[in-house]
Design a protein around this motif. Structure first.
Motif, PDB file in Angstrom:
ATOM      1  N   GLY A 201      11.865   1.899  11.879  1.00 46.26           N
ATOM      2  CA  GLY A 201      11.041   0.814  11.305  1.00 46.26           C
ATOM      3  C   GLY A 201      10.102   0.799  10.274  1.00 46.26           C
ATOM      4  N   ASN A 202       9.741   0.164   9.790  1.00 50.32           N
ATOM      5  CA  ASN A 202       8.342   0.369   9.295  1.00 50.32           C
ATOM      6  C   ASN A 202       7.012  -0.597   8.703  1.00 50.32           C
ATOM      7  N   GLN A 203       6.760  -0.732  10.510  1.00 52.01           N
ATOM      8  CA  GLN A 203       5.771  -1.576  10.673  1.00 52.01           C
ATOM      9  C   GLN A 203       4.477  -0.395  10.111  1.00 52.01           C
ATOM     10  N   PHE A 204       4.291   0.909  10.366  1.00 52.22           N
ATOM     11  CA  PHE A 204       3.811   2.040  10.068  1.00 52.22           C
ATOM     12  C   PHE A 204       3.296   1.896   8.347  1.00 52.22           C
ATOM     13  N   ILE A 205       3.938   0.475   7.498  1.00 53.34           N
ATOM     14  CA  ILE A 205       3.850   0.453   5.961  1.00 53.34           C
ATOM     15  C   ILE A 205       2.292  -0.197   6.738  1.00 53.34           C
ATOM     16  N   ALA A 206       2.528  -0.656   7.158  1.00 53.41           N
ATOM     17  CA  ALA A 206       1.577  -1.993   7.470  1.00 53.41           C
ATOM     18  C   ALA A 206       0.390  -1.367   7.973  1.00 53.41           C
ATOM     19  N   ASP A 207       0.547  -0.618   9.226  1.00 56.12           N
ATOM     20  CA  ASP A 207      -0.398  -0.094   9.824  1.00 56.12           C
ATOM     21  C   ASP A 207      -1.420   1.000   8.066  1.00 56.12           C
ATOM     22  N   LEU A 208      -0.372   1.465   7.369  1.00 55.57           N
ATOM     23  CA  LEU A 208      -1.646   2.807   6.617  1.00 55.57           C
ATOM     24  C   LEU A 208      -1.471   2.219   5.229  1.00 55.57           C
ATOM     25  N   MET A 209      -0.107   1.725   4.705  1.00 56.95           N
ATOM     26  CA  MET A 209      -0.519   1.421   3.130  1.00 56.95           C
ATOM     27  C   MET A 209      -1.668   0.468   2.587  1.00 56.95           C
ATOM     28  N   PRO A 210      -2.188   1.157   1.899  1.00 61.94           N
ATOM     29  CA  PRO A 210      -3.343   0.432   1.040  1.00 61.94           C
ATOM     30  C   PRO A 210      -3.296  -1.661   0.256  1.00 61.94           C
ATOM     31  N   LYS A 211      -4.325  -1.990   1.039  1.00 61.49           N
ATOM     32  CA  LYS A 211      -3.678  -3.641   1.276  1.00 61.49           C
ATOM     33  C   LYS A 211      -4.421  -4.009   0.199  1.00 61.49           C
ATOM     34  N   HIS A 212      -4.837  -3.459  -1.197  1.00 59.94           N
ATOM     35  CA  HIS A 212      -5.268  -3.548  -2.224  1.00 59.94           C
ATOM     36  C   HIS A 212      -4.578  -3.449  -3.354  1.00 59.94           C
ATOM     37  N   PRO A 213      -4.299  -4.150  -4.216  1.00 59.16           N
ATOM     38  CA  PRO A 213      -3.209  -3.609  -5.828  1.00 59.16           C
ATOM     39  C   PRO A 213      -3.463  -2.740  -6.553  1.00 59.16           C
ATOM     40  N   VAL A 214      -2.826  -2.186  -6.547  1.00 55.28           N
ATOM     41  CA  VAL A 214      -2.544  -0.443  -7.206  1.00 55.28           C
ATOM     42  C   VAL A 214      -2.601  -0.655  -8.789  1.00 55.28           C
ATOM     43  N   TYR A 215      -2.883  -0.427  -9.121  1.00 57.52           N
ATOM     44  CA  TYR A 215      -3.035  -0.257 -11.135  1.00 57.52           C
ATOM     45  C   TYR A 215      -2.176   0.192 -11.569  1.00 57.52           C
ATOM     46  N   ILE A 216      -0.662  -0.070 -11.678  1.00 58.50           N
ATOM     47  CA  ILE A 216      -0.197   0.702 -12.469  1.00 58.50           C
ATOM     48  C   ILE A 216      -0.484   1.664 -13.598  1.00 58.50           C
ATOM     49  N   ALA A 217      -1.123   1.494 -14.056  1.00 58.32           N
ATOM     50  CA  ALA A 217      -2.302   2.193 -15.851  1.00 58.32           C
ATOM     51  C   ALA A 217      -2.707   3.154 -14.744  1.00 58.32           C
ATOM     52  N   MET A 218      -2.996   3.568 -13.300  1.00 53.92           N
ATOM     53  CA  MET A 218      -3.787   5.250 -13.142  1.00 53.92           C
ATOM     54  C   MET A 218      -2.383   5.528 -12.474  1.00 53.92           C
ATOM     55  N   LEU A 219      -1.152   5.263 -12.443  1.00 54.17           N
ATOM     56  CA  LEU A 219      -0.055   6.220 -11.802  1.00 54.17           C
ATOM     57  C   LEU A 219      -0.115   7.336 -12.442  1.00 54.17           C
ATOM     58  N   GLY A 220       0.736   8.050 -12.460  1.00 58.47           N
ATOM     59  CA  GLY A 220       1.429   9.706 -13.600  1.00 58.47           C
ATOM     60  C   GLY A 220       2.239   8.863 -14.258  1.00 58.47           C
ATOM     61  N   GLU A 221       2.351   9.920 -15.473  1.00 58.86           N
ATOM     62  CA  GLU A 221       3.875   9.360 -16.208  1.00 58.86           C
ATOM     63  C   GLU A 221       5.130   9.069 -15.376  1.00 58.86           C
ATOM     64  N   GLU A 222       5.583  10.433 -14.652  1.00 54.48           N
ATOM     65  CA  GLU A 222       6.464  10.381 -13.545  1.00 54.48           C
ATOM     66  C   GLU A 222       6.872   8.751 -13.343  1.00 54.48           C
ATOM     67  N   ALA A 223       5.381   8.960 -12.582  1.00 54.72           N
ATOM     68  CA  ALA A 223       5.780   7.784 -11.444  1.00 54.72           C
ATOM     69  C   ALA A 223       6.058   5.347 -12.155  1.00 54.72           C
ATOM     70  N   LYS A 224       4.994   5.852 -13.977  1.00 51.68           N
ATOM     71  CA  LYS A 224       5.132   4.957 -14.203  1.00 51.68           C
ATOM     72  C   LYS A 224       6.959   4.410 -15.151  1.00 51.68           C
ATOM     73  N   LYS A 225       7.195   5.599 -15.441  1.00 49.42           N
ATOM     74  CA  LYS A 225       8.402   5.188 -15.938  1.00 49.42           C
ATOM     75  C   LYS A 225       9.864   5.115 -15.225  1.00 49.42           C
ATOM     76  N   VAL A 226       9.650   5.488 -13.681  1.00 47.21           N
ATOM     77  CA  VAL A 226      10.342   4.874 -13.008  1.00 47.21           C
ATOM     78  C   VAL A 226      10.526   3.803 -12.346  1.00 47.21           C
ATOM     79  N   ILE A 227       9.147   3.019 -12.311  1.00 45.78           N
ATOM     80  CA  ILE A 227       9.837   1.835 -11.765  1.00 45.78           C
ATOM     81  C   ILE A 227      10.412   0.479 -12.215  1.00 45.78           C
TER      82      ILE A 227
END
Length: 337
Positions: A201-227
């Protein structure tokens, strides 16, 4: 060869396990883990056995059986209400526009926000067809049989329905999207996180995933182009979903960034167009090619066949009647192929 869709049984475990090993990762609903698959089959059996009409968080697992060999060659799943028992997390793409009077400049940025917006939504998923059977429209039979099942048990499903498509996975079996976000916080590879999620299950996501929004512009190009892009093997599935009335509305999977498709349940084409009728003849010669389903819950079966509709009466061919185990006077749901 003749194929029929039916409820998955405990005896199907080995077939499901063998297919799970062929998925290539990123397929949360069909993990190559016997204990998880056994639990899924047990939960599905309980769902098929329950007679109530109220919506509860349940999973129905269907199997594609070759009726000549008795081998299971494909599977699919229907979820009544995700996020009721455990949170259902997605990233929602939002747009933030800011203006600086001093610079006389407007800046627009896209953000990924962790949300539970889709809790309570029904879901179609877990579709896998054995590579040796990817011809003859069997993938379409698997996909659309789920909608006939929902139409026949409409009271057990919500007003919205979603479908998650697997995102881009690289040659290593990793995910550029996961490496850019989740991998930074969890200290595990995409494969490890995906397997852990499928089994625990995904409870670990709630425990550890950052709660604040992530700016897409700050991601690498490889990540941005697959969203929001589906895995190449899922492009046909995306087109089928779009043909059914699903659309991409800015929600993506938190693991691989794949698109989540949404639709109003009653507006899904194969649900809205499903014809409910009584069999007046079970020995039709030639007729319109169709998907035909019969039976409730444990007795549900679906196959390809021929039909002729006359108001609330329907004539079907003898082979379909045999595969569905029905005769004259019984109720069937059908949609044109």
């Amino acid at each position: 060869m003749s194929f029929v869709i039916r409820p998955a049984l405990a005896d199907d475990l080995q077939h499901l396990y063998e297919m799970a090993k062929l998925t290539g990762g990123g397929f949360t609903n069909l993990p190559p883990d016997r204990a998880s698959l056994t639990g899924k089959l047990e939960g599905s059996n309980a769902a098929f056995s329950r007679q109530g009409d109220d919506i509860q968080p349940e999973t129905f697992v269907l199997a594609l059986e070759n009726t000549e060999t008795r081998d299971v060659r494909g599977t699919c799943q229907v979820f009544t209400a995700v996020g009721r028992q455990y949170p259902f997390y997605s990233y929602r793409i939002n747009t933030l526009t800011q203006y600086s009077q001093e610079l006389d400049r407007t800046v627009t940025a896209e953000l990924l926000s962790l949300v539970n917006d889709l809790g309570g939504t029904s879901e179609v998923g877990g579709l896998f067809l054995h590579p040796g059977e990817r011809a003859g429209g069997l993938g379409l039979l698997l996909a659309r049989s789920r909608y006939l099942f929902i139409a026949a048990h409409r009271e057990r499903f919500g007003d919205r329905i979603l479908a998650e498509l697997r995102g881009i996975i690289d040659e290593r079996g990793g995910s550029p999207f996961w490496d850019a976000i989740g991998g930074k916080f969890f200290g595990m590879s995409f494969q490890e996180a995906d397997e852990f999620n499928a089994i625990n299950g995904n409870q670990f996501i709630a425990d550890l995933m950052p709660k604040h929004p992530v700016y897409i512009a700050m991601l690498g190009e490889e990540a941005k182009k697959v969203i929001g892009l589906p895995h190449p093997s899922g492009r046909a599935a995306m087109r089928m979903l779009e043909n059914e009335g699903f659309s991409y509305q800015g929600y993506v999977d938190i693991f691989d960034g794949g698109p989540t498709m949404l639709a109003e349940t009653d507006k899904v084409r194969s649900i809205a167009d499903a014809h409910r009728g009584t069999v007046s003849d079970a020995a039709l010669g030639k007729g319109e090619k169709a998907l035909i389903a019969a039976g409730r819950l444990k007795d549900f079966r679906c196959c390809y066949g021929a039909r002729e509709i006359d108001s609330e009466a329907v004539r079907i061919d003898a082979q379909a009647a045999e595969l569905l185990r029905i005769g004259e006077g019984e109720t069937v749901w059908s949609i044109a192929r």
